[in-house]
Scaffold this active site. Structure first.
Site, short mmCIF file in Angstrom:
data_model
loop_
_atom_site.label_atom_id
_atom_site.label_comp_id
_atom_site.label_asym_id
_atom_site.label_seq_id
_atom_site.Cartn_x
_atom_site.Cartn_y
_atom_site.Cartn_z
N ASP A 55 -32.48 93.76 38.77
CA ASP A 55 -31.50 94.76 39.21
C ASP A 55 -30.57 95.05 38.03
OD1 ASP A 55 -29.80 96.29 41.04
OD2 ASP A 55 -28.44 94.57 40.92
N ILE A 56 -29.85 96.17 38.10
CA ILE A 56 -28.99 96.55 36.97
C ILE A 56 -27.52 96.27 37.26
CG2 ILE A 56 -28.20 98.48 35.54
CD1 ILE A 56 -30.98 99.70 35.81
N ASP A 57 -26.91 97.04 38.16
CA ASP A 57 -25.46 96.95 38.39
C ASP A 57 -25.09 95.67 39.12
OD1 ASP A 57 -24.30 99.80 37.62
OD2 ASP A 57 -26.22 100.11 38.61
N ASP B 234 -27.99 91.09 42.96
CA ASP B 234 -26.66 90.60 43.34
C ASP B 234 -26.18 91.06 44.70
OD1 ASP B 234 -24.17 92.94 42.58
OD2 ASP B 234 -26.30 93.35 42.32
#
Length: 248
Positions: free
Chosen positions: A20-22, A195
Protein backbone atom coordinates in the site's frame (compact mmCIF):
# COMPACT_ATOMS: atom_id res chain seq x y z
CA UNK A 1 0.76 -9.72 16.34
CA UNK A 2 4.45 -10.29 15.80
CA UNK A 3 6.90 -7.59 14.78
CA UNK A 4 7.49 -7.90 11.02
CA UNK A 5 10.90 -6.27 11.40
CA UNK A 6 12.01 -9.53 13.01
CA UNK A 7 10.71 -11.75 10.18
CA UNK A 8 13.40 -14.28 9.35
CA UNK A 9 14.43 -13.34 5.82
CA UNK A 10 15.57 -16.83 4.77
CA UNK A 11 12.79 -17.27 2.23
CA UNK A 12 12.20 -13.65 1.31
CA UNK A 13 13.48 -14.16 -2.26
CA UNK A 14 10.42 -16.39 -2.77
CA UNK A 15 8.04 -13.59 -1.78
CA UNK A 16 5.61 -11.68 -3.95
CA UNK A 17 5.56 -8.26 -2.31
CA UNK A 18 2.44 -6.05 -2.33
CA UNK A 19 2.65 -2.58 -0.82
CA UNK A 20 0.00 0.00 0.00
CA UNK A 21 1.16 3.61 -0.46
CA UNK A 22 -0.48 6.20 1.83
CA UNK A 23 0.18 5.50 5.50
CA UNK A 24 2.37 2.52 4.58
CA UNK A 25 5.17 3.55 2.23
CA UNK A 26 4.51 7.26 2.66
CA UNK A 27 3.58 9.33 5.70
CA UNK A 28 0.04 10.65 5.62
CA UNK A 29 -0.44 14.29 4.63
CA UNK A 30 -3.34 16.77 4.99
CA UNK A 31 -4.30 16.17 1.33
CA UNK A 32 -3.41 13.38 -1.13
CA UNK A 33 -1.34 15.77 -3.26
CA UNK A 34 0.79 16.85 -0.30
CA UNK A 35 2.53 13.52 0.34
CA UNK A 36 6.30 13.37 -0.02
CA UNK A 37 8.32 10.48 -1.50
CA UNK A 38 11.65 10.12 0.36
CA UNK A 39 14.53 10.43 -2.08
CA UNK A 40 15.93 6.96 -1.30
CA UNK A 41 12.64 5.03 -1.55
CA UNK A 42 12.34 4.58 -5.36
CA UNK A 43 15.80 3.00 -5.54
CA UNK A 44 14.93 0.59 -2.73
CA UNK A 45 11.69 -0.46 -4.46
CA UNK A 46 13.43 -0.89 -7.79
CA UNK A 47 16.15 -2.96 -6.15
CA UNK A 48 13.61 -5.20 -4.43
CA UNK A 49 11.67 -5.64 -7.67
CA UNK A 50 14.82 -6.86 -9.41
CA UNK A 51 15.71 -9.19 -6.55
CA UNK A 52 12.16 -10.61 -6.57
CA UNK A 53 12.25 -11.15 -10.35
CA UNK A 54 9.58 -8.51 -10.81
CA UNK A 55 7.14 -9.83 -8.19
CA UNK A 56 6.49 -6.47 -6.53
CA UNK A 57 3.33 -4.40 -6.98
CA UNK A 58 1.83 -1.29 -5.42
CA UNK A 59 -1.79 -1.76 -4.28
CA UNK A 60 -3.47 1.58 -3.64
CA UNK A 61 -6.68 3.52 -3.51
CA UNK A 62 -4.98 6.09 -5.73
CA UNK A 63 -5.59 5.98 -9.46
CA UNK A 64 -2.86 4.51 -11.64
CA UNK A 65 -2.01 7.96 -13.02
CA UNK A 66 -1.41 9.26 -9.49
CA UNK A 67 0.68 6.21 -8.58
CA UNK A 68 2.82 6.76 -11.66
CA UNK A 69 3.45 10.38 -10.72
CA UNK A 70 4.76 9.27 -7.33
CA UNK A 71 6.64 6.17 -8.54
CA UNK A 72 7.24 6.51 -12.29
CA UNK A 73 9.49 3.44 -12.52
CA UNK A 74 7.12 0.96 -10.87
CA UNK A 75 5.78 -1.39 -13.55
CA UNK A 76 3.11 -3.33 -11.63
CA UNK A 77 0.30 -1.65 -9.71
CA UNK A 78 -3.38 -1.86 -8.88
CA UNK A 79 -5.11 1.51 -8.60
CA UNK A 80 -8.51 2.65 -7.34
CA UNK A 81 -8.63 -0.33 -4.94
CA UNK A 82 -8.15 -2.79 -7.78
CA UNK A 83 -10.54 -1.20 -10.26
CA UNK A 84 -7.46 -0.31 -12.37
CA UNK A 85 -4.61 -2.70 -13.03
CA UNK A 86 -1.17 -2.50 -14.65
CA UNK A 87 1.23 -5.34 -15.39
CA UNK A 88 4.74 -4.96 -16.86
CA UNK A 89 4.08 -1.26 -17.41
CA UNK A 90 0.93 -1.88 -19.48
CA UNK A 91 -2.61 -1.09 -18.44
CA UNK A 92 -4.79 -4.22 -18.31
CA UNK A 93 -8.54 -4.75 -18.31
CA UNK A 94 -10.06 -3.20 -15.22
CA UNK A 95 -13.51 -2.24 -13.98
CA UNK A 96 -15.52 0.32 -15.87
CA UNK A 97 -15.87 3.70 -14.21
CA UNK A 98 -19.17 4.67 -12.70
CA UNK A 99 -21.44 7.30 -14.26
CA UNK A 100 -20.38 10.94 -14.19
CA UNK A 101 -23.90 11.92 -13.12
CA UNK A 102 -23.57 9.94 -9.91
CA UNK A 103 -20.16 11.45 -9.16
CA UNK A 104 -21.63 14.91 -9.84
CA UNK A 105 -24.44 14.27 -7.37
CA UNK A 106 -22.15 13.07 -4.59
CA UNK A 107 -19.70 15.93 -5.16
CA UNK A 108 -22.51 18.51 -5.09
CA UNK A 109 -23.95 17.17 -1.84
CA UNK A 110 -20.54 16.97 -0.20
CA UNK A 111 -19.59 20.47 -1.36
CA UNK A 112 -22.41 21.83 0.78
CA UNK A 113 -20.65 20.53 3.90
CA UNK A 114 -17.79 22.73 5.09
CA UNK A 115 -14.49 20.98 5.66
CA UNK A 116 -14.93 18.14 3.14
CA UNK A 117 -12.44 17.51 0.34
CA UNK A 118 -13.97 15.65 -2.61
CA UNK A 119 -11.45 13.58 -4.58
CA UNK A 120 -12.92 12.38 -7.87
CA UNK A 121 -11.35 9.38 -9.59
CA UNK A 122 -12.15 7.48 -12.76
CA UNK A 123 -13.65 4.53 -10.89
CA UNK A 124 -14.39 5.87 -7.43
CA UNK A 125 -14.92 8.92 -5.29
CA UNK A 126 -13.38 9.81 -1.93
CA UNK A 127 -14.72 12.15 0.74
CA UNK A 128 -11.91 13.37 3.00
CA UNK A 129 -12.72 15.07 6.29
CA UNK A 130 -9.33 15.18 8.02
CA UNK A 131 -9.77 18.94 8.56
CA UNK A 132 -13.10 18.46 10.36
CA UNK A 133 -13.24 15.08 12.13
CA UNK A 134 -16.61 15.74 13.84
CA UNK A 135 -18.14 15.43 10.35
CA UNK A 136 -17.60 11.66 10.34
CA UNK A 137 -21.23 10.69 11.02
CA UNK A 138 -22.56 13.19 8.48
CA UNK A 139 -20.21 11.99 5.74
CA UNK A 140 -20.87 8.33 6.46
CA UNK A 141 -24.63 8.91 6.33
CA UNK A 142 -24.34 10.72 2.99
CA UNK A 143 -22.24 7.93 1.49
CA UNK A 144 -24.54 5.19 2.79
CA UNK A 145 -27.53 6.97 1.27
CA UNK A 146 -25.79 7.13 -2.12
CA UNK A 147 -25.01 3.40 -2.02
CA UNK A 148 -28.61 2.55 -1.13
CA UNK A 149 -30.05 4.62 -3.98
CA UNK A 150 -27.46 3.92 -6.66
CA UNK A 151 -28.62 1.81 -9.62
CA UNK A 152 -25.01 0.63 -9.95
CA UNK A 153 -23.60 -1.79 -7.35
CA UNK A 154 -21.32 0.21 -5.04
CA UNK A 155 -19.78 -0.36 -1.66
CA UNK A 156 -18.12 1.81 0.95
CA UNK A 157 -14.60 1.72 2.29
CA UNK A 158 -14.14 3.54 5.59
CA UNK A 159 -10.55 4.72 5.96
CA UNK A 160 -8.62 7.21 8.08
CA UNK A 161 -10.77 10.37 7.91
CA UNK A 162 -12.05 9.31 4.49
CA UNK A 163 -14.99 7.45 3.01
CA UNK A 164 -14.57 5.97 -0.45
CA UNK A 165 -17.28 4.80 -2.81
CA UNK A 166 -16.01 2.09 -5.15
CA UNK A 167 -17.55 -0.38 -7.63
CA UNK A 168 -18.72 -3.49 -5.82
CA UNK A 169 -16.40 -5.69 -7.91
CA UNK A 170 -13.26 -3.80 -6.83
CA UNK A 171 -11.07 -4.61 -3.84
CA UNK A 172 -7.43 -4.92 -2.86
CA UNK A 173 -7.77 -8.62 -2.03
CA UNK A 174 -9.09 -9.36 -5.49
CA UNK A 175 -6.27 -7.34 -7.02
CA UNK A 176 -3.66 -9.36 -5.11
CA UNK A 177 -5.29 -12.63 -6.14
CA UNK A 178 -5.23 -11.49 -9.75
CA UNK A 179 -1.52 -10.74 -9.57
CA UNK A 180 -0.85 -14.12 -7.95
CA UNK A 181 -2.20 -15.84 -11.07
CA UNK A 182 0.41 -14.12 -13.27
CA UNK A 183 3.69 -15.90 -14.17
CA UNK A 184 5.99 -13.53 -12.26
CA UNK A 185 3.97 -14.04 -9.06
CA UNK A 186 2.64 -17.58 -9.38
CA UNK A 187 3.93 -20.03 -6.78
CA UNK A 188 5.43 -17.31 -4.57
CA UNK A 189 4.53 -16.39 -0.98
CA UNK A 190 2.27 -13.30 -1.02
CA UNK A 191 3.26 -10.57 1.42
CA UNK A 192 0.98 -7.55 1.81
CA UNK A 193 1.79 -4.45 3.86
CA UNK A 194 -1.02 -1.97 4.56
CA UNK A 195 -2.25 0.38 7.25
CA UNK A 196 -5.95 1.08 6.89
CA UNK A 197 -9.37 -0.55 7.13
CA UNK A 198 -9.36 -0.50 3.32
CA UNK A 199 -6.45 -2.98 3.44
CA UNK A 200 -8.23 -5.60 5.53
CA UNK A 201 -9.59 -7.41 2.47
CA UNK A 202 -6.01 -7.70 1.23
CA UNK A 203 -4.87 -9.12 4.58
CA UNK A 204 -7.68 -11.70 4.45
CA UNK A 205 -6.75 -12.79 0.93
CA UNK A 206 -3.06 -13.12 1.78
CA UNK A 207 -3.87 -15.11 4.92
CA UNK A 208 -6.09 -17.41 2.86
CA UNK A 209 -3.23 -17.94 0.39
CA UNK A 210 -0.82 -18.88 3.19
CA UNK A 211 1.10 -15.61 2.94
CA UNK A 212 2.29 -12.88 5.30
CA UNK A 213 0.01 -9.98 6.25
CA UNK A 214 1.57 -6.91 7.89
CA UNK A 215 -0.37 -4.05 9.47
CA UNK A 216 1.26 -0.63 9.86
CA UNK A 217 0.27 1.41 12.92
CA UNK A 218 -2.04 0.31 15.68
CA UNK A 219 -5.12 1.09 17.68
CA UNK A 220 -7.67 -1.15 15.98
CA UNK A 221 -8.38 -4.85 15.40
CA UNK A 222 -6.88 -6.29 12.23
CA UNK A 223 -6.64 -9.59 10.37
CA UNK A 224 -2.92 -8.97 9.81
CA UNK A 225 -0.55 -11.35 11.56
CA UNK A 226 2.50 -9.08 11.72
CA UNK A 227 3.04 -5.46 12.65
CA UNK A 228 5.24 -2.49 11.78
CA UNK A 229 4.86 0.71 13.76
CA UNK A 230 4.86 3.43 11.08
CA UNK A 231 5.88 4.24 7.46
CA UNK A 232 9.42 5.13 8.52
CA UNK A 233 9.79 1.65 10.00
CA UNK A 234 8.36 0.14 6.80
CA UNK A 235 10.94 2.00 4.75
CA UNK A 236 13.79 0.87 7.04
CA UNK A 237 12.54 -2.73 6.84
CA UNK A 238 12.42 -2.63 3.02
CA UNK A 239 15.88 -1.07 2.87
CA UNK A 240 17.17 -3.82 5.19
CA UNK A 241 15.81 -6.49 2.85
CA UNK A 242 17.31 -4.77 -0.15
CA UNK A 243 20.70 -4.61 1.57
CA UNK A 244 20.85 -8.30 2.44
CA UNK A 245 23.73 -10.17 0.80
CA UNK A 246 22.72 -11.83 -2.44
CA UNK A 247 23.01 -15.28 -0.90
CA UNK A 248 20.90 -14.42 2.17
Amino acid sequence: MNDAFELTPRDWKDWALFLDIDGTLLDLAPTPDAVLVPSTLPAVLNGLSRRLSGALALISGRELAAIERLFPEMRDAAGAHGAQWRLNGRGMDGIDGWPRSLADEVAARAAAIAGVLVERKACSLSLHYRDNLPLADTIHALAEDVVRRSPHPLRLLHGKAVVELIPDAAGKGRAIERFMAEPAYRGRIPVFVGDDVTDEEGFASVNRLGGISIHVGGGRPTAARFHLSDPETVRRWLARLNDLPRGA
